[in-house]
Design an enzyme around this catalytic site. Structure first.
Site, mmCIF file in Angstrom:
data_model
loop_
_atom_site.group_PDB
_atom_site.id
_atom_site.type_symbol
_atom_site.label_atom_id
_atom_site.label_comp_id
_atom_site.label_asym_id
_atom_site.label_seq_id
_atom_site.Cartn_x
_atom_site.Cartn_y
_atom_site.Cartn_z
ATOM 1 N N CYS A 88 3.694 94.393 97.640
ATOM 2 C CA CYS A 88 4.652 94.742 98.848
ATOM 3 C C CYS A 88 4.460 96.172 99.414
ATOM 4 O O CYS A 88 5.336 96.678 99.946
ATOM 5 C CB CYS A 88 5.924 94.242 98.554
ATOM 6 S SG CYS A 88 6.139 92.696 98.057
ATOM 7 N N PHE B 224 9.136 97.564 99.447
ATOM 8 C CA PHE B 224 9.933 96.665 98.504
ATOM 9 C C PHE B 224 10.222 95.441 98.937
ATOM 10 O O PHE B 224 11.279 94.660 98.741
ATOM 11 C CB PHE B 224 11.207 97.299 98.739
ATOM 12 C CG PHE B 224 11.337 98.720 98.605
ATOM 13 C CD1 PHE B 224 10.593 99.655 97.793
ATOM 14 C CD2 PHE B 224 11.921 99.610 99.564
ATOM 15 C CE1 PHE B 224 10.598 101.036 97.862
ATOM 16 C CE2 PHE B 224 11.978 101.115 99.415
ATOM 17 C CZ PHE B 224 11.196 101.888 98.578
ATOM 18 N N CYS B 225 9.092 94.705 99.289
ATOM 19 C CA CYS B 225 8.859 93.075 99.396
ATOM 20 C C CYS B 225 10.042 92.768 100.629
ATOM 21 O O CYS B 225 10.802 91.900 100.378
ATOM 22 C CB CYS B 225 8.911 92.577 98.278
ATOM 23 S SG CYS B 225 7.588 92.562 97.214
ATOM 24 N N ALA B 226 10.492 93.693 101.284
ATOM 25 C CA ALA B 226 11.428 93.604 102.303
ATOM 26 C C ALA B 226 11.072 94.013 103.738
ATOM 27 O O ALA B 226 11.596 94.707 104.300
ATOM 28 C CB ALA B 226 12.919 94.179 101.796
#
Ligand code: PMP
Length: 444
Positions: free
Chosen positions: A442, A362-364
Site C-alpha cells: 500500500c 497505509f492501505c487506506a
C-alpha cells in the site's frame, strides 16, 4: 503521582528485539527504535519463550492419537476459550481462527445475508471485502457525533444486514464509540462488525458488553507474530454460510457427489490449522489480560502525549486527524512534513538514525485522499514495549533532518529513494533482493 516521563520510562512488557542493535549507513550501529507496532508488533519475550516450550510437543491437531497430538489439540482448543474470554464473547459466539484480520473480514463477508454499510475511512481490509453491489458507503463526518448521525440516517433509510466499522483507525489512532454504534445498528435490525486490528492490541474490548456482533483482529499486531488471526461472533450466519476453506476438517462425511459440512469453527477452518500461531496468541492475550488496565492506558497515553506535543512544536509537521471530538486515541500517529517526501524521510530515519516507522498511504487510500494527504505520509506507532526514549529519538531525528537535511547522500534507483554506498550488513538468511520483490502493498 508519576510524571509522563516516569510512566513510560521502561517497557510495560518486555519484547523480543527490545535491545536490538542495527547498523547505520555510516558504518556505526545503534539501538533499533521500533515505532512500527501498528504494522506488526514485536513478539512479547514471554510469547517467544512459550513457543519454544510448546514446540517439542507440537503435532497435528484434532486427528492424531499420539500424546503430542492430544496435547496440541488441547492447547489449540484451550486457546479458543482464552480468546473468547479475553474479548468478552457471548456463550454461543464462535471463535474462528484465521490468518489475519483481512482473512477474518473476507470470511465474514462470505456469510453476510444482505447488504453491508461501511464508512469511507476504513483500512482496505474493511473496505475491499464489502465494496461490491452489496455494500453502501457512508461518508464519515468531521466529528464522531456527525458520523453517528450519518450512520443512523443511512441505516434508517434502507435496511442493511451489517454495519462494518473500524474500532481504531490505523492512520489517526482515533477510536469510534462501539457501544453507541451497536445501539444505532441494532435499532435498525442491523448487526455490527468491528475491525479491531488496531484496537485489541491497545484496549480491552467487550464484545457482549459493547454489543459488537463480530470482531476481527490479528495475532501479529497483538504481540504474537506467528500468523494467526481471529473472527469472533454470532453463530447463526457463520453456521449457515458457505464453508470458507473447503477441505479436510470442515466436513463430516464426503462422497464423490456431495459433502456434509460441519457447523461451528471447524466449518471455516478447513485444512491443518496454525497451532503454534494460535497458542502464541493465547499466551500474548494472557499477558495483556494480566496488565492493570489503568497502567496500560497510562503508558500509552504518556507516549502519545509526548509524541503529539513534540510534533506540534515543529511548524513543518502536520498531524493527520479525522474527528474534532474523538474521545479516545490509541498509539498510532500519522503525519506529513512540509516540503519533505514521507518515503524519503523514512529512508533517512532508518539509514542514519536506526528508527523504523511506516511510510506510504497505509492501505487506506480513500482516507488519505479525504485527509488531503498528497504522496506518502509517515506513521509512528507504539505499544507495551515502547518507551519515552523511543519517542524522543524520533523527535530528535525529525528536528535534525528538518533543520539540517540528511547527513548522507541519497539517490533514486528504479523509483526508490536509496542511500548511496549502503553497505549495512544483512543476516545471510535475509539477502538483499530486487526492490520490486520486497516493496509492494500500500505504499503507492
Ligand atoms: N484493519 C486495520 C485497521 C489495520 O490496521 C490492518 C493492518 N494494517 C488490517 C485491518 C489488516 O490486518 P492484517 O494485515 O493483519 O490482515
Amino acid at each position: 503521582m508519576s510524571t509522563a516521563n516516569e510512566t513510560a520510562a521502561c517497557p510495560l512488557l518486555p519484547v523480543v528485539g527490545g535491545d536490538l542493535q542495527v547498523p547505520l549507513v555510516d558504518g556505526s550501529s545503534t539501538r533499533y527504535v521500533n515505532l512500527d507496532y501498528a504494522a506488526s508488533a514485536p513478539a512479547l519475550t514471554s510469547v517467544a519463550a512459550h513457543v519454544t516450550e510448546v514446540l517439542p510437543l507440537y503435532a497435528s491437531v484434532h486427528r492424531g492419537a499420539g500424546y503430542a497430538s492430544q496435547v496440541s489439540t488441547a492447547a489449540y482448543e484451550h486457546a479458543r476459550q482464552v480468546v473468547g474470554d479475553f474479548v468478552g464473547a457471548r456463550q454461543d459466539d464462535l471463535v474462528i481462527f484465521t490468518r489475519n484480520t483481512t482473512d477474518s473480514l473476507n470470511l465474514l463477508a462470505s456469510v453476510v445475508p444482505g447488504e453491508t454499510v461501511v464508512l469511507d475511512i476504513e483500512h482496505h481490509a474493511n473496505l475491499l471485502p464489502w465494496v461490491s453491489d452489496s455494500a453502501r458507503i457512508v461518508k464519515a463526518g468531521d466529528t464522531v457525533e456527525d458520523t453517528l448521525r450519518r450512520v443512523d440516517a443511512e441505516l434508517g433509510s434502507h435496511r442493511a444486514a451489517l454495519l462494518a466499522v473500524t474500532g481504531a483507525s490505523n492512520v489517526t489512532g482515533e477510536t469510534l464509540p462501539l457501544r453507541r454504534l451497536a445501539t444505532i445498528a441494532h435499532r435498525h435490525g442491523t448487526r455490527l462488525a468491528v475491525d479491531a486490528a488496531q484496537l485489541v492490541p491497545h484496549r480491552r474490548v467487550g464484545v457482549a458488553f459493547d454489543g459488537v456482533d463480530y470482531l476481527a483482529f490479528s495475532g501479529h499486531k497483538t504481540y504474537a507474530p506467528f500468523g494467526a488471526g481471529v473472527l469472533v461472533g454470532r453463530r447463526d450466519w457463520l453456521d449457515r454460510g458457505e464453508p470458507y476453506l473447503r477441505g479436510g476438517g470442515a466436513v463430516s462425511t464426503v462422497t464423490l457427489e456431495s459433502a456434509s459440512w460441519r457447523t461451528g469453527p471447524a466449518r471455516h477452518e478447513g485444512g491443518s490449522p496454525n497451532v503454534v500461531g494460535v497458542v502464541a496468541l493465547a499466551k500474548a492475550i494472557g499477558e495483556l489480560s494480566a496488565l492493570d488496565p489503568t497502567a496500560w492506558a497510562d503508558h500509552e497515553a504518556a507516549l502519545r502525549d509526548r509524541l503529539v506535543t513534540g510534533l506540534e512544536s515543529v511548524p513543518e509537521v502536520r498531524i493527520h486527524r479525522l474527528f474534532a471530538d474523538a474521545e479516545d486515541t490509541v498509539g498510532v500517529v500519522s503525519f506529513s512534513v512540509d516540503g519533505l517526501d514521507g518515503h524519503e524521510l523514512a529512508t533517512v530515519l532508518s539509514a542514519e538514525w536506526g528508527i523504523g516507522v511506516r511510510d506510504g498511504r497505509f492501505c487506506a487510500h480513500p482516507l488519505l485522499e479525504r485527509l488531503g494527504v498528497d504522496g506518502p505520509a509517515l506513521r509512528a506507532s507504539f505499544g507495551v514495549g515502547s518507551t519515552i526514549d523511543d519517542v524522543d529519538a524520533l523527535l530528535t531525528a525529525l528536528r535534525s533532518v528538518i533543520a539540517d537535511g540528511p547527513r548522507w547522500t541519497y539517490t533514486v534507483v528504479d523509483g526508490q529513494f536509496v542511500a548511496e554506498n549502503d553497505h549495512r550488513p544483512r543476516p545471510d538468511w535475509a539477502p538483499e533482493l530486487d526492490p520490486s520483490l520486497t516493496s509492494y502493498g500500500c505504499a503507492a
